[in-house]
Write a protein that holds these residues in place. Structure first.
Motif, PDB file in Angstrom:
ATOM      1  N   ILE A  98      12.645  53.481  36.342  1.00 19.28           N
ATOM      2  CA  ILE A  98      13.715  53.918  37.241  1.00 19.28           C
ATOM      3  C   ILE A  98      13.700  53.101  38.534  1.00 19.28           C
ATOM      4  O   ILE A  98      14.747  52.855  39.142  1.00 19.28           O
ATOM      5  N   GLU A  99      12.537  52.631  38.910  1.00 16.70           N
ATOM      6  CA  GLU A  99      12.439  51.765  40.098  1.00 16.70           C
ATOM      7  C   GLU A  99      13.202  50.455  39.843  1.00 16.70           C
ATOM      8  O   GLU A  99      13.952  49.984  40.702  1.00 16.70           O
ATOM      9  N   ALA A 100      12.999  49.877  38.643  1.00 14.98           N
ATOM     10  CA  ALA A 100      13.709  48.638  38.302  1.00 14.98           C
ATOM     11  C   ALA A 100      15.202  48.877  38.167  1.00 14.98           C
ATOM     12  O   ALA A 100      16.022  48.092  38.667  1.00 14.98           O
ATOM     13  N   VAL A 101      15.580  49.957  37.487  1.00 18.11           N
ATOM     14  CA  VAL A 101      17.002  50.257  37.278  1.00 18.11           C
ATOM     15  C   VAL A 101      17.710  50.475  38.610  1.00 18.11           C
ATOM     16  O   VAL A 101      18.824  49.976  38.825  1.00 18.11           O
ATOM     17  N   ASN A 102      17.073  51.213  39.514  1.00 20.60           N
ATOM     18  CA  ASN A 102      17.693  51.447  40.825  1.00 20.60           C
ATOM     19  C   ASN A 102      17.908  50.139  41.572  1.00 20.60           C
ATOM     20  O   ASN A 102      18.943  49.951  42.232  1.00 20.60           O
ATOM     21  N   LYS A 103      16.969  49.221  41.471  1.00 22.48           N
ATOM     22  CA  LYS A 103      17.117  47.911  42.142  1.00 22.48           C
ATOM     23  C   LYS A 103      18.262  47.118  41.526  1.00 22.48           C
ATOM     24  O   LYS A 103      19.073  46.508  42.238  1.00 22.48           O
ATOM     25  N   LEU A 104      18.355  47.134  40.192  1.00 24.98           N
ATOM     26  CA  LEU A 104      19.466  46.433  39.528  1.00 24.98           C
ATOM     27  C   LEU A 104      20.810  47.036  39.916  1.00 24.98           C
ATOM     28  O   LEU A 104      21.786  46.310  40.174  1.00 24.98           O
ATOM     29  N   MET A 105      20.893  48.351  39.946  1.00 25.70           N
ATOM     30  CA  MET A 105      22.137  49.021  40.340  1.00 25.70           C
ATOM     31  C   MET A 105      22.495  48.687  41.789  1.00 25.70           C
ATOM     32  O   MET A 105      23.656  48.434  42.125  1.00 25.70           O
ATOM     33  N   GLU A 106      21.497  48.693  42.632  1.00 32.71           N
ATOM     34  CA  GLU A 106      21.696  48.388  44.057  1.00 32.71           C
ATOM     35  C   GLU A 106      22.281  46.984  44.221  1.00 32.71           C
ATOM     36  O   GLU A 106      23.101  46.726  45.110  1.00 32.71           O
ATOM     37  N   ASN A 107      21.885  46.067  43.343  1.00 29.51           N
ATOM     38  CA  ASN A 107      22.359  44.677  43.435  1.00 29.51           C
ATOM     39  C   ASN A 107      23.626  44.418  42.616  1.00 29.51           C
ATOM     40  O   ASN A 107      24.035  43.267  42.444  1.00 29.51           O
ATOM     41  N   GLY A 108      24.229  45.482  42.086  1.00 28.84           N
ATOM     42  CA  GLY A 108      25.522  45.337  41.407  1.00 28.84           C
ATOM     43  C   GLY A 108      25.442  44.819  39.991  1.00 28.84           C
ATOM     44  O   GLY A 108      26.394  44.194  39.504  1.00 28.84           O
ATOM     45  N   PHE A 109      24.335  45.101  39.285  1.00 28.40           N
ATOM     46  CA  PHE A 109      24.126  44.558  37.945  1.00 28.40           C
ATOM     47  C   PHE A 109      25.298  44.872  37.012  1.00 28.40           C
ATOM     48  O   PHE A 109      25.855  43.976  36.368  1.00 28.40           O
TER      49      PHE A 109
END
Length: 267
Positions: A236-247
């Motif tokens: 979830i830490e990785a997913v949140n970072k990807l979402m934050e960057n507009g993946f």
């Protein structure tokens, strides 16, 4: 059937090789013409059901189904060369991006039976996703016979030609986006000390497994993602970072760019 391939490049050659085993089982014969004489001779020598032709006209004259595997900019030259040989009983199959069924009909006649496909490069490992469109002259029995060629190299689905631009975005071009994702994972793993070859296996197998989960379960991709994301965990830490960057938005923007390019280049 006699199935002819005009052009045996990456895509045409992959479909030809992928169908060869099924052709042998069905009693079909494969004909091939490629401007590269060495390539067509090698295919004839390597695959028992393949016979090489010396010209596009010879192949068109001898085939029941004619697959056009040349680049889109070659169609205006190729179609007039084979038009005389393309009787209404034959089926023409085009795999060229940007070349509509209507464009082919303008050269071969309004009664010509035409199928348009949009495969992708995993055809080379018999894991292609192939969209298949047809005009009104292709009857169901003929369509099923031709459709079987593409089921032999992966999965195939019939779609209306109006959806072909969408198909290019979602499957025709998308292996490239997926390779970028895999490459980024490999590079990151190498940065953290993993051998590159081992990183390739870990990344690619994970993508393969995730794709099979989507195809072989009734669980939505969103729910599958949620299932992996334990609260407070690493995923979830990785997913949140990807979402934050507009993946997700970036993927959709790439998809849209491919679709709009397909629309712009269609003739």
């Amino acid at each position: 059937m006699k199935i002819g391939f005009i052009g045996a490049g990456n895509m045409g050659g992959a479909i030809l090789k992928g169908y060869a085993k099924t052709a042998a089982q069905n009693g079909d014969q494969i004909l091939v013409f490629d401007i590269n004489e060495e390539k067509r001779t090698a295919l004839e020598q390597q695959i028992p059901v393949v016979s090489a032709c010396s010209s596009e006209k010879e192949l068109a004259r001898s085939s029941d189904v004619i697959l056009l595997g040349v680049k889109p900019n070659m169609f205006e030259t190729l179609l007039p060369q084979i038009a005389e040989e393309c009787t209404s009983e034959k089926v023409i199959v085009s795999m060229a991006a940007g070349v509509s069924i209507g464009f082919i009909q303008s050269y071969l006649g309004s009664e010509q039976r035409i199928i348009r496909i949009m495969p992708n490069t995993p055809a080379q490992v018999s894991e292609s996703m192939v969209a298949v469109c047809r005009n009104q002259h292709v009857d169901d029995q003929t369509f099923r016979q031709v459709f079987g060629i593409f089921e032999a190299i992966g999965r195939a689905e019939e779609v209306d030609e109006a959806l072909i631009h969408c198909v290019i975005g979602v499957s025709g071009s998308s292996p490239a986006y997926t390779y970028m994702y895999i490459d980024a994972l490999i590079q990151a793993a190498v940065d953290y000390g993993m051998d590159e070859e081992k990183a390739k296996v870990f990344a690619a197998q994970s993508v393969l497994g995730a794709a099979k989960m989507v195809l072989e379960t009734d669980i939505s991709p969103e729910q599958l993602r949620i299932n992996v994301c334990s609260p407070g965990g690493t995923t979830i830490e990785a997913v949140n970072k990807l979402m934050e960057n507009g993946f997700m938005d970036h993927v959709k923007e790439g998809f849209a760019a491919a679709v709009e390019k397909s629309k712009a280049m269609t003739k």
